[in-house]
Enzyme design. Sequence first.
Site, short mmCIF file in Angstrom:
data_model
loop_
_atom_site.label_atom_id
_atom_site.label_comp_id
_atom_site.label_asym_id
_atom_site.label_seq_id
_atom_site.Cartn_x
_atom_site.Cartn_y
_atom_site.Cartn_z
N HIS A 57 -8.42 1.25 -1.08
CA HIS A 57 -8.32 0.26 -2.16
C HIS A 57 -9.69 -0.31 -2.52
O HIS A 57 -9.87 -1.51 -2.68
CB HIS A 57 -7.36 -0.87 -1.75
CG HIS A 57 -5.98 -0.39 -1.43
ND1 HIS A 57 -5.11 0.08 -2.40
CD2 HIS A 57 -5.32 -0.26 -0.26
CE1 HIS A 57 -3.98 0.46 -1.82
NE2 HIS A 57 -4.08 0.27 -0.54
N SER A 90 0.84 -1.19 0.00
CA SER A 90 0.00 0.00 0.00
C SER A 90 0.88 1.25 0.00
O SER A 90 1.70 1.43 -0.90
CB SER A 90 -0.98 -0.04 1.18
OG SER A 90 -1.98 0.94 1.04
#
Length: 306
Positions: A194, A88
């Site tokens: 996400h 991430s």
Amino acid sequence: MFALAFPGQGTLRVGMGAWMRRRDVARAVLDRVDEILQRPLSDLVTTGPADRLVDTRNAQLAVTACNLAALELLRDEGIRPTVVAGHSVGEFSALFAAGVLSLEDTLALVRRRSDLMAAVSRVGGMASVMKLDLAKVERLVGSVTDEGEPLVVGIENGRGHTVVSGSARALERFVDAVDGRAPVTRLAVSNAFHSPLMDEAQQQWREEVGRYTFAAPDVPVIPNVRGTEVTDPVDLHQCVIDQLTGRVRWTETLDTLGARGERTQVEVGDSKALTKIARAQGHTWFTMSDPATPARLARVAEQVAS
């Protein structure tokens, strides 16, 4: 021979990186981050308060600063990567390590990313699902998603370890659908990262990333949305844009790292999270949460060189 992987926002805690600050080279990095940001981020990391630190606007920068301090400790021991990846927001640390971004551009992009994500008006949630294979999770996700209430697999951490992300109502329905067949844990995050809920920020993020020139990487980068090696800076540019709403394909990333046959794989930050995930998949990793790791890796490098 050294694969370096950088952790993300979920590894944040008050006091992280404390042992690193005792090393001059790491402290210099943290001080430089404060100087660039024009605020004492390192003080917030050291002493909190926790509610300010976990705010997305602070959390992503704090984890990045700690990752980069850990990287400098490795560099000080003469250790250089042969491939990099990041989980991430950790992907930006990886891009810096590969020479794609400068320190200033890395921090500017992380700051803008965190600001955009924090400003998204549609609020959702995320939950970790254990001991349930990906196909079953995806079927359950599909069964609870309605128009206007999306839910997706946001992160594939490993086989049998998935994170779903999206609408709070859809997430409630998902938990009910699992019905005790697998452990489900709500994550302490401010929104559904996400996931399609981040679409609101996508155009602004695309425009922001478009302002930066990415250099050709010194070593291959494994972006989250691909899970495979990328060396073309244009491709890396697009991967960074897509990452905001795209799936973190960490399972594929681990497979790619394993297939390369790197002798030493290291989690670069004050965290054991990625190390635990990798070890659960049968990989052998080192973690920089252990202060002895830099010297230990230096000895490994010496043995190979001889």
